[in-house]
Design an enzyme around this catalytic site. Structure first.
Site, short mmCIF file in Angstrom:
data_model
loop_
_atom_site.label_atom_id
_atom_site.label_comp_id
_atom_site.label_asym_id
_atom_site.label_seq_id
_atom_site.Cartn_x
_atom_site.Cartn_y
_atom_site.Cartn_z
N ASP A 82 0.83 -1.21 0.00
CA ASP A 82 0.00 0.00 0.00
C ASP A 82 0.86 1.26 0.00
O ASP A 82 2.05 1.22 0.36
CB ASP A 82 -0.97 0.00 1.20
CG ASP A 82 -0.27 -0.12 2.56
OD1 ASP A 82 0.78 -0.78 2.65
OD2 ASP A 82 -0.78 0.47 3.53
N GLU A 147 0.31 -1.57 5.75
CA GLU A 147 1.36 -0.97 6.59
C GLU A 147 1.10 0.49 6.88
O GLU A 147 1.34 0.98 8.00
CB GLU A 147 2.73 -1.13 5.91
CG GLU A 147 3.91 -0.79 6.82
CD GLU A 147 4.23 0.70 6.94
OE1 GLU A 147 4.91 1.08 7.92
OE2 GLU A 147 3.81 1.49 6.08
C1 LIG Z 1 1.73 3.95 14.02
S1 LIG Z 1 0.83 3.14 12.85
C2 LIG Z 1 1.21 4.07 11.42
C3 LIG Z 1 2.42 3.62 10.75
C4 LIG Z 1 3.04 4.68 9.93
N1 LIG Z 1 4.04 4.07 9.10
C5 LIG Z 1 4.55 4.74 8.07
O1 LIG Z 1 4.44 5.92 7.87
C6 LIG Z 1 3.64 5.76 10.84
O2 LIG Z 1 2.93 6.74 11.07
O3 LIG Z 1 4.76 5.64 11.31
ZN LIG Z 2 6.69 2.40 4.03
ZN LIG Z 3 4.93 5.17 4.48
#
Ligand SMILES: CSCC[C@H](NC=O)C(=O)O
Ligand SMILES: [Zn+2]
Ligand SMILES: [Zn+2]
Length: 408
Positions: A82, A147
């Site tokens: 995604d 993700e």
């Molecule tokens: C904490 S769940 C969300 C995951 C997200 N990952 C990528 O950007 C992030 O905000 O780090």
């Molecule tokens: Zn990523």
């Molecule tokens: Zn990301």
């Protein structure tokens, strides 16, 4: 590998651009198209392809290149399928067209995060297979959904499944970040996301009066305490050149809610915060700190969690860790400078590390501005192709790490 003119584009770049055109964009990713694309890659590469539906409509696709010694644990190459949404009007080119400019920059959502890496894994495996190699350890490529919204319908469920245990992952690679310098960033841990909504309740009434004990007044105190903490962490980062961003705790006030009219004092208001807690923080003590900020602001203040990760793990970056030894040795041989750091954000690596799989976050993109989640996310085709080269060197070394004490 070098980049070529438009008339003779490298086939790995063409494949990358095809994958970028699949609209796996949150909040409604076209996962079906991504899985179909990956199944076709498996067919072309002569790899087995397993589909594990971890939740209705959420498929983890696993492509497997068996090793010669099935008693050894495997190498897991993970990537998510995604991508985050776009503000199309701010882009120079359609973010789902994978436009390549005359200099070789490929513009697309997912160009850095992280469709590049999915294709680099696939192309490195293809090259090694074509050259007739075989390695002792099995290599699994996992392509996971969800993700970008926390992995709760993706890797978090997958690591609990028998199909995951059957992979017998000994070591994993997942995403990192681009690095604008000549060096390559590698993550050995990450901060824990704590999303906290503080709700304050107080006395309502007419907007013309001096009402005491209002929800807003008390919420303001909590916001002040938390923003003062933010400033303290920022100063700590600024004043110590040895500290990198991931080593301190960050917080941002990301939402304010409440109120209905100018002249009605509301009985409830809330503030939401995105905390990223450094892995060396005592999490129980940190939660007590949150409680005491709320208590100090008065009665009727509660908080709830939108995300609360409590199992931070560190993958050792010294030669006590044979995976690190192999990884860093290859980088040294290729003359790549590594900058080992703690990932400021959250990735699926946290789920892998939490079930005991040592894991590194690595996106082989140097001399590249960090543009993930940003407008005009792009990657130069030469950097992309160099990444394929890098994995072509990393995989043989990782998949040939001799039996560990636990494996003999
Ligand atoms: C904490 S769940 C969300 C995951 C997200 N990952 C990528 O950007 C992030 O905000 O780090
Ligand atoms: Zn990523
Ligand atoms: Zn990301």
């Amino acid at each position: 590998m070098t980049s070529k003119g438009p008339e003779e584009e490298h086939p790995s770049v063409t494949l990358f651009r095809q994958y970028l055109r699949i609209r796996t964009v949150q909040p409604k990713p076209d996962y079906g198209a991504a899985v179909a694309f990956l199944e076709e890659r498996a067919r072309q590469l002569g790899l087995s392809c397993q589909k594990v539906e971890v939740a209705p409509g959420y498929v983890v696709t696993v492509l497997t290149w068996p090793g010669t010694n099935p008693t050894l644990s495997s190498i897991l190459l993970n990537s998510h399928t995604d991508v985050v949404p776009v503000f199309k009007e701010y882009w120079s080119h359609d973010p789902f067209e994978a436009f390549k400019d005359s200099e070789g920059y490929i513009y697309a959502r997912g160009a850095q995060d992280m469709k590049c890496i999915s294709i680099q894994y696939l192309e490195a495996v293809r090259r090694l297979k074509v050259e007739g190699h075989q390695f002792p350890r099995t290599i699994h490529m996992t392509f996971v959904p969800d993700e970008e919204v926390g992995g709760h319908q993706g890797m978090e469920l997958f690591v609990q499944r028998p199909e995951f245990r059957a992979l017998r992952a000994g070591f994993a690679l997942d995403e990192g970040l681009a690095n604008p310098t000549d060096a390559f960033t590698v993550f050995y841990s990450e901060r824990s996301p704590w999303w906290v909504r503080v709700t304050s309740t107080g006395r309502p009434g007419h907007g013309s009066r001096f009402i005491e004990d209002t929800a807003a007044e008390k919420l303001h105190k909590v916001v002040s305490s938390i923003l003062a903490f933010r400033e303290k962490e920022w100063q700590r980062l600024q004043s110590n050149p040895h500290l990198k961003e991931g080593a301190v705790t960050s917080v941002n006030l990301t939402k304010l809610e409440g109120g209905v009219a100018y002249n009605v004092v509301p009985a409830t208001m809330s503030a939401s915060f995105d905390f990223r807690v450094a892995p060396d923080v005592d999490l129980k003590a940190f939660e007590k700190q949150l409680q005491s900020w709320c208590q100090a602001a008065g009665e009727g203040i509660t908080f709830e969690f939108g995300q609360k990760w409590t199992q931070p793990q560190v993958t050792p970056t010294d030669d006590s860790n044979p995976w690190w030894a192999a990884f860093s040795r290859v980088c040294k041989d290729l003359n790549l400078t590594l900058e080992p750091e703690i990932c400021p954000a959250a990735t699926d690596n946290r789920y892998l590390r939490a079930v005991g799989v040592p894991a590194l976050g690595f996106s082989p993109m140097n001399r590249t501005p960090v543009l993930l989640h940003d407008h005009d996310e792009r990657l130069h085709e030469a950097v992309f192709l160099r990444g394929v080269d890098i994995y072509t060197h990393l995989l043989p070394a990782l998949a040939s790490v001799p039996a560990l004490p636990s494996e003999s």
